[in-house]
Design a protein around this motif. Sequence first.
Motif, mmCIF file in Angstrom:
data_model
loop_
_atom_site.group_PDB
_atom_site.id
_atom_site.type_symbol
_atom_site.label_atom_id
_atom_site.label_comp_id
_atom_site.label_asym_id
_atom_site.label_seq_id
_atom_site.Cartn_x
_atom_site.Cartn_y
_atom_site.Cartn_z
ATOM 1 N N ASN A 194 19.361 -34.606 -4.006
ATOM 2 C CA ASN A 194 20.876 -34.884 -4.485
ATOM 3 C C ASN A 194 21.009 -36.189 -4.995
ATOM 4 O O ASN A 194 22.138 -36.468 -5.573
ATOM 5 C CB ASN A 194 21.560 -34.831 -3.064
ATOM 6 C CG ASN A 194 23.052 -34.189 -3.010
ATOM 7 O OD1 ASN A 194 23.043 -33.397 -3.971
ATOM 8 N ND2 ASN A 194 23.922 -34.682 -2.252
ATOM 9 N N MET A 201 29.489 -32.585 -1.162
ATOM 10 C CA MET A 201 29.567 -31.973 -0.150
ATOM 11 C C MET A 201 30.847 -31.736 0.506
ATOM 12 O O MET A 201 31.630 -32.541 0.766
ATOM 13 C CB MET A 201 28.912 -32.683 1.123
ATOM 14 C CG MET A 201 27.252 -32.852 0.933
ATOM 15 S SD MET A 201 26.164 -31.598 0.483
ATOM 16 C CE MET A 201 26.636 -30.508 2.068
ATOM 17 N N TYR A 244 23.903 -31.997 3.720
ATOM 18 C CA TYR A 244 22.608 -31.624 2.711
ATOM 19 C C TYR A 244 21.288 -31.337 3.618
ATOM 20 O O TYR A 244 21.406 -31.772 4.704
ATOM 21 C CB TYR A 244 22.618 -32.698 1.795
ATOM 22 C CG TYR A 244 21.836 -31.930 0.421
ATOM 23 C CD1 TYR A 244 22.418 -31.164 -0.386
ATOM 24 C CD2 TYR A 244 20.591 -32.508 -0.042
ATOM 25 C CE1 TYR A 244 22.062 -30.748 -1.445
ATOM 26 C CE2 TYR A 244 20.087 -32.043 -1.114
ATOM 27 C CZ TYR A 244 20.666 -31.245 -1.739
ATOM 28 O OH TYR A 244 19.960 -30.531 -2.917
ATOM 29 N N ASN A 284 25.324 -33.743 -5.856
ATOM 30 C CA ASN A 284 26.435 -32.639 -5.295
ATOM 31 C C ASN A 284 27.244 -33.066 -4.445
ATOM 32 O O ASN A 284 26.855 -34.061 -3.661
ATOM 33 C CB ASN A 284 25.562 -31.399 -4.825
ATOM 34 C CG ASN A 284 24.897 -30.580 -5.712
ATOM 35 O OD1 ASN A 284 25.304 -30.088 -6.780
ATOM 36 N ND2 ASN A 284 23.500 -30.331 -5.724
ATOM 37 N N VAL A 304 21.890 -24.698 2.329
ATOM 38 C CA VAL A 304 23.326 -25.350 1.725
ATOM 39 C C VAL A 304 23.776 -24.343 0.666
ATOM 40 O O VAL A 304 23.053 -24.107 -0.149
ATOM 41 C CB VAL A 304 23.109 -26.894 1.216
ATOM 42 C CG1 VAL A 304 24.280 -27.327 0.814
ATOM 43 C CG2 VAL A 304 22.686 -27.681 2.569
ATOM 44 N N CYS A 308 28.464 -27.120 -0.719
ATOM 45 C CA CYS A 308 28.619 -28.045 -1.685
ATOM 46 C C CYS A 308 28.995 -27.479 -3.184
ATOM 47 O O CYS A 308 29.007 -26.425 -3.285
ATOM 48 C CB CYS A 308 27.228 -28.733 -1.873
ATOM 49 S SG CYS A 308 25.762 -27.837 -2.667
#
Length: 417
Positions: free
Chosen positions: A131, A138, A143, A136, A157, A190
């Motif tokens: 990440n 959330m 995550y 990304n 996720v 996400c």
Amino acid sequence: MMFDLDKWQEILATIRKNKMRTFLTGFSVAWGIFMLMILLGSGNGLSNGVASNFMSDAVNAMWIWSGETTVPYQGLKSGRPIRFHNDDYEQLKNMPGVKTVSGRFFMGNTRYAYGKESGEYTTVTCHPELNDVDQNVMLEGRYINQIDIEQRRKVVVLGKDIRDALFKDQPALGEYVKINNVPFRVVGVCMEPESTRNRNAFMPVTTAQTVFNGSNRLHNFALTIDGETLAESQSIEENIRRMLAKKHRFAETDDGALGMYNQLENYIQTMRIFQAIKIFIWIIGIGTLIAGIVGVSNIMLIVVKERTKEIGIRKAIGASPASVVGLILLESILITTVAGYIGLVLGSGLMELVNLAMMQSPGGEAQQGGTLFLNPTVDFGVAVSATVLLIISGTIAGYIPAKRAASIKPIVALRDE
């Protein structure tokens, strides 16, 4: 004097008397500043759009993937597959210049099911550091974390589109989805920034290796590097290539064995291109302004020629050279200032309208990263500076014929036909 009412009334009377000449002079100036605003705004829009596309991932991101050797090396034949494993991940983590690294094991399209809903989506197996690269956002939950990796937890996720398709309006956190008939608990939802498709799901790479027969195999790596300049970035890239080439016994120059994409390198090089484009735009814009200034100068020359006898009379009855210069100069400043301001307002206004239309278009800001044109506006300080420069240049352009007019002897001016 600048605030001599009679003088201004005379200038306005002259302008009204020569409407077409004044309009054409003003138009050339207004067009020059208008085109400069359009060119600068368009250049900024292109530059911002490309920069935004890069920003959807970390600018200092790097991706590494393996392939097959294309040249023999140390007695080993070409066509040999290079395979990454968990120990490569450990070595990369400890390399100088590498900030974060995530290994990835590809599962490809996998079937997700919850209740009566199901569908095929892409499963990305990773370490938490992925990440740092993908960045990304959330929407719910969390995550993948390090405990998930160490304990090989069956957690996942989901991308926003997967959550919407499987759960509809029901809550997803804490629920179990079946991935290839294996239950995984949903710990987060996400979405990718600047993306219209969010059909990826993320699970711990160690869990994927264990549950789906991946052994200790890794297919590629996503890294962030600690380099700010092109030279630093390339040095880190070369060190990584050298380490992996030595470990897996292939030639450092064999691009078929090891593929690398360095986003920082491409970002720096692309921004250099756009810097050159901006310089080119300024050259064109300044050329357009100069054309307007030349137009003002030519008109002022005609004005002097037409008013030669009048200037002679003024000087004969005691007008000073400064008053003659001031009269013609003020006319030049007035036309240049008003026309320049109109060009500035129209050019900046058009760019603001384009920007507003783009912001209000379907998808708005969410889709901006997928475009090559973003926020095509001009810095207000730059716009004002360009207009002031134009006014000063117009003043100089008017001063030259005005000075010439002031030097004419009254007797010569009065004889002029």
